[in-house]
Write an enzyme that holds these catalytic residues in place. Sequence first.
Site, PDB file in Angstrom:
ATOM      1  N   ALA A 106       0.806  -1.224   0.000  1.00  0.00           N
ATOM      2  CA  ALA A 106       0.000   0.000   0.000  1.00  0.00           C
ATOM      3  C   ALA A 106       0.837   1.271   0.000  1.00  0.00           C
ATOM      4  CB  ALA A 106      -0.930   0.010   1.218  1.00  0.00           C
ATOM      5  N   TYR A 107       2.107   1.185   0.366  1.00  0.00           N
ATOM      6  CA  TYR A 107       2.917   2.394   0.479  1.00  0.00           C
ATOM      7  C   TYR A 107       3.268   2.919  -0.908  1.00  0.00           C
ATOM      8  CZ  TYR A 107       3.623   0.982   5.373  1.00  0.00           C
ATOM      9  OH  TYR A 107       3.450   0.611   6.687  1.00  0.00           O
ATOM     10  N   GLN A 108       2.734   4.070  -1.220  1.00  0.00           N
ATOM     11  CA  GLN A 108       2.985   4.739  -2.497  1.00  0.00           C
ATOM     12  C   GLN A 108       2.753   3.792  -3.677  1.00  0.00           C
ATOM     13  OE1 GLN A 108       2.678   7.491  -0.815  1.00  0.00           O
ATOM     14  NE2 GLN A 108       4.100   8.569  -2.134  1.00  0.00           N
TER      15      GLN A 108
END
Length: 345
Positions: A60-62
């Site tokens: 989900a990070y970036q």
Amino acid sequence: MRYVKFGSSELTVSMLCLGCMGFGNAATGQHSWTVDEEHSRTVLKAALDGGINFFDTAIAYQKGTSEQYVGRALRDFAKRDEVVLATKFLPRSDEEFAAGVSGREHVLKSAEESLKHLGLDHIDLYIYHMWDYRTDLTEIMQALHELVTSGKVRYLGISNCFAYQLERANSLAREHGLTPFVSVQGHYNLIFREEEREMLQLCAEENIAYTPYSPLAAGRLSRPAHQQVHTRRFDEDSYARFKYDKSAQADSEVIDRLQKLSEKRGEPMTALALAWLQSKHCIPVAGVTRLEQMPALLRSADLTLTPEECAYLEEPYQPHALSGVMAQNRPSLTAAPKVWLEASR
């Protein structure tokens, strides 16, 4: 750097885990304050040089670019068996539900995408990022077990859950011969200690590793309570403000005491806040986006707080309402569970 056995697993990890949410392409639109790949590589290299061997990211990070940056850097700077890499997967999206994607399909697809981003053939610790209230737990646990037995994942962790959910999942795993969770990643720091109610005791009794995220309360435990800051993240991270600004007045006494202890011992507030977590047998997941932040993080592994110092820091704490993911995702309790309705008939 000190190293510890990671719960009941065979992993050996540094007393600090480098959180990698701050790495990734800011153009994805998720967070405006993340740093680019070149900058990420310098921080990752400094962490390795300082003895950190444990790294945490998420699909989900970036939009996966954090995984890509971390994977490329670790392949260039370290041998695979020298590092422990954790990543996380999200629950099914509304679009996946509408398209008929099953829980199993979602878990397996998410793992394949993460492996592709990371450029690796296995993940050391695969973390269930937040509880999926719309998918049967057995289906999720069976899919995760499939990943472990296939060799694509070594161990399983869970994040943003309640103690009853962790116990329910691991009881199900024991009953059906599935892979249990060996770690929990939760929201815990000097100004948010609600995990002490049940979760930490459960982890201690079951030998489950606990890796607190936001160990510095998004920087609030790294500086005096009323000191002005001018960083892009502080100004633009609305999620951190949601978690902490409502309780800022109640938290200020804890932060003031941390500052006084810092002055007395001649140690950074950051190092002492992390050392306090380590005194609770936790492995903090600390994010760094600037090289000048690294020495204070590394210093924490060399510090030991006395019981009196811990009590001094803890004494002003006031209970907090749930915040962050736990508050947002928990279903309403105003509707009676189906089993209650049936029992009342």
